[in-house]
Design an enzyme around this catalytic site. Structure first.
Site, PDB file in Angstrom:
ATOM      1  N   ARG A 113       0.810  -1.198   0.000  1.00 59.33           N
ATOM      2  CA  ARG A 113       0.000   0.000   0.000  1.00 59.33           C
ATOM      3  C   ARG A 113       0.854   1.263   0.000  1.00 59.33           C
ATOM      4  O   ARG A 113       0.539   2.255  -0.657  1.00 59.33           O
ATOM      5  CB  ARG A 113      -0.942  -0.007   1.211  1.00 59.33           C
ATOM      6  CG  ARG A 113      -1.838   1.217   1.256  1.00 59.33           C
ATOM      7  CD  ARG A 113      -2.824   1.135   2.423  1.00 59.33           C
ATOM      8  NE  ARG A 113      -3.424   2.436   2.622  1.00 59.33           N
ATOM      9  CZ  ARG A 113      -3.423   3.106   3.770  1.00 59.33           C
ATOM     10  NH1 ARG A 113      -2.843   2.585   4.828  1.00 59.33           N
ATOM     11  NH2 ARG A 113      -3.999   4.268   3.868  1.00 59.33           N
ATOM     12  N   HIS A 117       0.526   4.220  -2.694  1.00 64.12           N
ATOM     13  CA  HIS A 117       0.195   5.596  -2.326  1.00 64.12           C
ATOM     14  C   HIS A 117       1.284   6.565  -2.743  1.00 64.12           C
ATOM     15  O   HIS A 117       0.981   7.704  -3.127  1.00 64.12           O
ATOM     16  CB  HIS A 117      -0.049   5.684  -0.826  1.00 64.12           C
ATOM     17  CG  HIS A 117      -1.416   5.254  -0.407  1.00 64.12           C
ATOM     18  ND1 HIS A 117      -2.245   6.036   0.359  1.00 64.12           N
ATOM     19  CD2 HIS A 117      -2.111   4.115  -0.654  1.00 64.12           C
ATOM     20  CE1 HIS A 117      -3.396   5.404   0.574  1.00 64.12           C
ATOM     21  NE2 HIS A 117      -3.317   4.231  -0.022  1.00 64.12           N
ATOM     22  N   HIS A 240      -6.302  -6.087  -3.746  1.00 66.25           N
ATOM     23  CA  HIS A 240      -7.131  -6.183  -2.554  1.00 66.25           C
ATOM     24  C   HIS A 240      -7.256  -7.615  -2.048  1.00 66.25           C
ATOM     25  O   HIS A 240      -7.925  -7.851  -1.040  1.00 66.25           O
ATOM     26  CB  HIS A 240      -8.521  -5.601  -2.829  1.00 66.25           C
ATOM     27  CG  HIS A 240      -8.596  -4.133  -2.619  1.00 66.25           C
ATOM     28  ND1 HIS A 240      -9.604  -3.356  -3.121  1.00 66.25           N
ATOM     29  CD2 HIS A 240      -7.784  -3.281  -1.952  1.00 66.25           C
ATOM     30  CE1 HIS A 240      -9.417  -2.094  -2.774  1.00 66.25           C
ATOM     31  NE2 HIS A 240      -8.307  -2.031  -2.057  1.00 66.25           N
ATOM     32  N   TRP A 256     -10.911  -8.606   2.531  1.00 60.61           N
ATOM     33  CA  TRP A 256     -11.560  -8.857   1.246  1.00 60.61           C
ATOM     34  C   TRP A 256     -11.710 -10.355   0.972  1.00 60.61           C
ATOM     35  O   TRP A 256     -12.431 -10.753   0.074  1.00 60.61           O
ATOM     36  CB  TRP A 256     -10.766  -8.212   0.124  1.00 60.61           C
ATOM     37  CG  TRP A 256     -10.883  -6.720   0.039  1.00 60.61           C
ATOM     38  CD1 TRP A 256     -11.845  -6.009  -0.629  1.00 60.61           C
ATOM     39  CD2 TRP A 256      -9.999  -5.749   0.607  1.00 60.61           C
ATOM     40  NE1 TRP A 256     -11.629  -4.664  -0.503  1.00 60.61           N
ATOM     41  CE2 TRP A 256     -10.486  -4.467   0.262  1.00 60.61           C
ATOM     42  CE3 TRP A 256      -8.850  -5.824   1.383  1.00 60.61           C
ATOM     43  CZ2 TRP A 256      -9.869  -3.286   0.649  1.00 60.61           C
ATOM     44  CZ3 TRP A 256      -8.233  -4.644   1.772  1.00 60.61           C
ATOM     45  CH2 TRP A 256      -8.738  -3.394   1.411  1.00 60.61           C
TER      46      TRP A 256
END
Length: 358
Positions: A113, A117, A240, A256
């Site tokens: 992540r 980002h 995800h 998820w």
């Protein structure tokens, strides 16, 4: 803050932010189409331990008069593939050693992540943002509500930076994501060095990361800002499969799927086969829940509600190799957006720890 302004990261097993990243994006060497706002060329080679770059006095200039300015990769030839493999190995070994993080999900998803980002702020209109400058190390970017929880990944990587002070933060953050994907049984990701630690005034404004509370039109328009087509979008969202959301940090709660620290095509199968109900959670935000305890965001469900996305979801659900192939190219593109590489710039494909043990 309203729910419309909450970002929820995509493949993060760690603490999530108010906005969810729609997926992990990528491609190699996409040029920007507008002048760099600060007009600097090869100045600011690498940052010091505090993240403050040092100017060499050279200014950014157009490649051709009147042409857009691009971020030029700067590769120190003193360091080759074995040196970067050593950095990869240090990250991978730390992942194994500190596997108790987030109830034994581990640091892999939050590293992925962080790399997303750092890269997902790129804007093709003016070539600002992106992974090149390593600007997450500055408070303006790290304190963005969309980045809640990423401090865990940054703290995880800081000892690696101290061990290998020659690597830039931009290279370290992106290499952390590559390591996470590969060590969690995902596909190989070709990676290129040469990012340069830029000064604080090049940090992009907050608000460039995706909003989880939207449908397919929003998703398509968001990724168009970074030059991604529908197939790449669906592939990147497959990240995800890793990690989970945390109510206290993102306003959403739950994983998820079942395999929170194994990179597979489970995300697509769950989208198609689980029984989903749109419900409000304890933070009064709407998310899709299944009887098995899984969750999906509205941006996730957009992939099966859109006529163009749905066939791609079905393909990736049936064929994990097809998903891996597309994800490899898309994630590499994400990490390299906005960076110009010379023809002789190296490309590395690292061996996993398991491969090195054979």
């Amino acid at each position: 803050m309203s729910t419309a302004n909450r970002f929820v990261p995509l493949a993060s097993r760690a603490v999530f932010s108010r906005r969810v990243m729609l997926g992990l994006v990528g491609s190699a060497g996409v040029l920007g189409v507008a002048a760099d706002l600060h007009q600097r060329r090869d100045g600011y080679r690498g940052g010091n331990g505090n993240g403050n770059g040092r100017s060499t006095g050279k200014l950014w200039t157009p490649l051709v008069a009147g042409a857009p300015i691009a971020h030029l990769a700067q590769v120190d030839k003193k360091y080759g593939e074995s040196d970067y493999q050593a950095v990869y190995n240090a990250i991978a070994e730390k992942l194994r050693d500190e596997d108790e993080y987030d109830n034994y999900i581990g640091y892999g998803p939050v590293l992925l992540r962080l790399s997303w980002h750092c890269s997902g702020t790129w804007d093709k209109k003016d070539n600002t943002g992106g992974s090149f400058g390593g600007t997450y190390r500055f408070q303006k970017e790290s304190n963005d509500p969309s980045n809640n929880g990423l401090e865990n990944a940054a703290h995880f990587l800081e000892p690696i930076k101290k061990q290998f002070p020659w690597i830039s933060y931009g290279d370290l953050y992106t290499l952390g994501g590559v390591t996470a994907v590969q060590e969690l049984q995902g596909p190989k990701i070709a990676w290129r060095p040469g990012r340069v630690d830029m000064p604080e005034d090049t940090t992009p404004d907050n608000g460039r990361l995706p909003d989880a509370d939207n449908g397919a039109s929003y998703v398509r328009n968001f990724f168009d800002r970074m030059n991604f087509n529908d197939r790449e979008v669906v592939a990147l969202m497959g990240g995800h499969a890793l990690g989970k959301t945390h109510l206290a940090n993102s306003g959403y709660e739950g994983p998820w799927g079942a395999a929170t620290n194994t990179f597979t095509n489970e995300f697509y199968n769950n989208l198609l086969n689980e029984h989903w109900t749109l419900e409000k959670n304890e933070a009064n935000n709407e998310q899709y829940n299944s009887p098995k305890g899984y969750m999906m965001l509205k941006t996730d469900m957009a992939l099966v509600q859109d006529d163009k996305y749905l066939p791609i979801v079905k393909e990736f659900a049936k064929d994990q190799n097809a998903f891996f192939k597309e994800y490899t190219n898309a994630f590499q593109k994400l990490l390299q957006n906005g960076i110009t590489y010379s023809k002789d710039s190296p490309v590395f494909v690292f061996k996993t720890l398991d491969e090195q043990d054979l």
